[in-house]
Write an enzyme that holds these catalytic residues in place. Structure first.
Site, mmCIF file in Angstrom:
data_model
loop_
_atom_site.group_PDB
_atom_site.id
_atom_site.type_symbol
_atom_site.label_atom_id
_atom_site.label_comp_id
_atom_site.label_asym_id
_atom_site.label_seq_id
_atom_site.Cartn_x
_atom_site.Cartn_y
_atom_site.Cartn_z
ATOM 1 C CE1 TYR A 213 -11.233 -43.101 -73.100
ATOM 2 C CE2 TYR A 213 -13.101 -41.620 -73.318
ATOM 3 C CZ TYR A 213 -12.204 -42.505 -73.881
ATOM 4 O OH TYR A 213 -12.277 -42.772 -75.212
ATOM 5 C CG HIS B 164 -13.407 -48.314 -74.914
ATOM 6 N ND1 HIS B 164 -13.209 -47.596 -73.756
ATOM 7 C CD2 HIS B 164 -12.816 -47.578 -75.882
ATOM 8 C CE1 HIS B 164 -12.531 -46.499 -74.020
ATOM 9 N NE2 HIS B 164 -12.277 -46.468 -75.307
#
Length: 307
Positions: A69, A125
Site C-alpha cells: 500500500y 499478503h
C-alpha cells in the site's frame, strides 16, 4: 487455538449488546490480543491521514496496512498526530509476493517505515508465487517455504504473531498438512461482507482455530444504496434515537459473526461514524436475513484462480 474473548452470541437474550464493545478482542496464538474493530489502510493516494487520526482519537487501536500500500509511514505519522501511545496500537502489515525471497529484509524495511522494533501481526499478503521466482518449486512447496520463513520472523521477535491474507481452503491446507510447519496461521484476512460470504472458508478457519478477519466490509460502498440494506438499517436505531446508517449495520453484522473487521474511509467523520456500532444489535432473524444476501460479489482481488 484462537478464541474470541468478548463475542456477541446470537443465542443470548436481547438487550446484551454490551457483549460487544470498543474493547472486544480476539486472541492470536493464545497470547496476543487483537482488537475486533479497526481501520483499514488503503494504497498511497487513496488514504487520508486525517481519517486515521480521527479514528485513533475516537478509540481505534487496530490499524491494518501493507508494504504494497505504501502507507506504513502514514501509520507512524497518524499515531504521532493523535498523541496515542504507539504501544497501545495493534499494527498489522503484510509481505508482498515479490519480497518472498527476502522476507527478513522486507519486514525490517516495513518496521523502519512504521517506526517500530516489531509489528503485532505480519501476514502473507497473497497465496501465489512471485512472477519472478526462478525456482522449480510447486506453488504448494513455495507456500510452505514462505511460511517457514514467517515462523523464523516470529521466533526472532520481529513480529508478535503471523497469519495469511486471501488464502482459500486449499492454500491453508498446504500449511496445515505440512509436517514442516510448527506454527499454524493465527489469522486469515479475506473479503467478507453479506454479498461475499464464503461460508465454507469461514467454517474451515473456525474449525482450525484460525481467526477470521474481513476486509471490504462495506464492499467499497458499492452496496450502500441497496434497498434491502437501507430498509433493514431503518429498523434499527442508536441509544439516543438516531438512525443506524447502512454502513454501521454492515460493520455490526460482521462483528456479531465474530469477525475482526477493518472498514476503510478517507472521511474523518465517517471514520468516527464507522466505530459507533456498539449501542445497538441485530436480532437473530435479521442476521439470518442479511446472511441470505450472498451473491458472490467481489469488489477486490479474487484468489480463486491461484493454484
Amino acid at each position: 487455538k484462537a478464541t474470541v474473548s468478548v463475542l456477541y452470541c446470537n443465542k443470548m437474550k436481547r438487550g446484551r449488546e454490551d457483549l460487544l464493545s470498543n474493547d472486544s478482542s480476539v486472541d492470536l496464538h493464545g497470547k496476543v490480543r487483537m482488537p475486533m474493530l479497526g481501520f483499514g489502510m488503503s494504497h498511497n493516494g487513496g488514504d487520508c491521514e486525517d481519517a486515521v487520526v480521527a479514528a485513533l482519537k475516537d478509540g481505534c487501536r487496530l490499524l491494518d496496512t501493507a508494504a504494497r500500500y505504501g502507507t506504513e509511514g502514514v501509520v507512524k505519522s497518524a499515531v504521532q498526530r493523535a498523541k496515542v501511545p504507539y504501544d497501545e496500537v495493534f499494527v498489522t502489515t503484510k509481505l508482498w509476493p515479490a519480497d518472498a525471497g527476502r522476507i527478513e529484509s522486507a519486514l525490517k524495511t516495513s518496521l523502519s517505515n512504521l517506526g517500530r522494533d516489531s509489528t503485532d501481526l505480519y501476514l502473507v499478503h497473497w497465496p501465489s508465487l512471485s512472477s519472478d521466482d526462478p525456482s522449480s518449486r510447486t506453488a504448494s512447496e513455495h507456500r510452505v517455504a514462505v511460511w517457514r520463513s514467517m515462523e523464523r520472523m516470529l521466533d526472532a521477535g520481529l513480529t508478535r504473531s503471523i497469519g495469511v491474507s486471501n488464502f482459500l481452503i486449499p492454500h491453508l491446507e498446504d500449511l496445515l498438512h505440512s509436517g514442516e510447519v510448527a506454527t499454524p496461521p493465527a489469522l486469515n484476512q479475506f473479503e467478507l461482507n453479506p454479498w461475499q460470504r464464503p461460508e465454507s472458508l469461514v467454517s474451515f478457519c473456525k474449525d482450525h482455530g484460525i481467526v477470521v478477519e474481513g476486509y471490504s466490509p462495506l464492499a467499497k460502498a458499492q452496496v450502500l444504496s441497496d434497498t434491502k440494506l437501507a430498509s433493514l438499517a431503518g429498523l434499527h436505531s442508536h441509544a439516543d434515537g438516531a438512525p443506524v446508517a447502512p454502513a454501521q449495520l454492515l460493520i455490526r453484522w460482521a462483528l456479531q459473526h465474530g469477525a475482526v473487521t477493518i472498514p476503510k474511509t478517507t472521511n474523518p467523520a465517517r471514520a468516527v461514524q464507522n466505530r459507533n456500532v456498539f449501542d445497538f444489535e441485530i436480532s437473530d432473524k435479521h442476521m439470518r436475513e442479511i446472511d441470505g444476501w450472498h451473491s458472490n460479489l467481489r469488489v477486490t482481488w479474487d484468489p480463486s484462480g491461484v493454484e
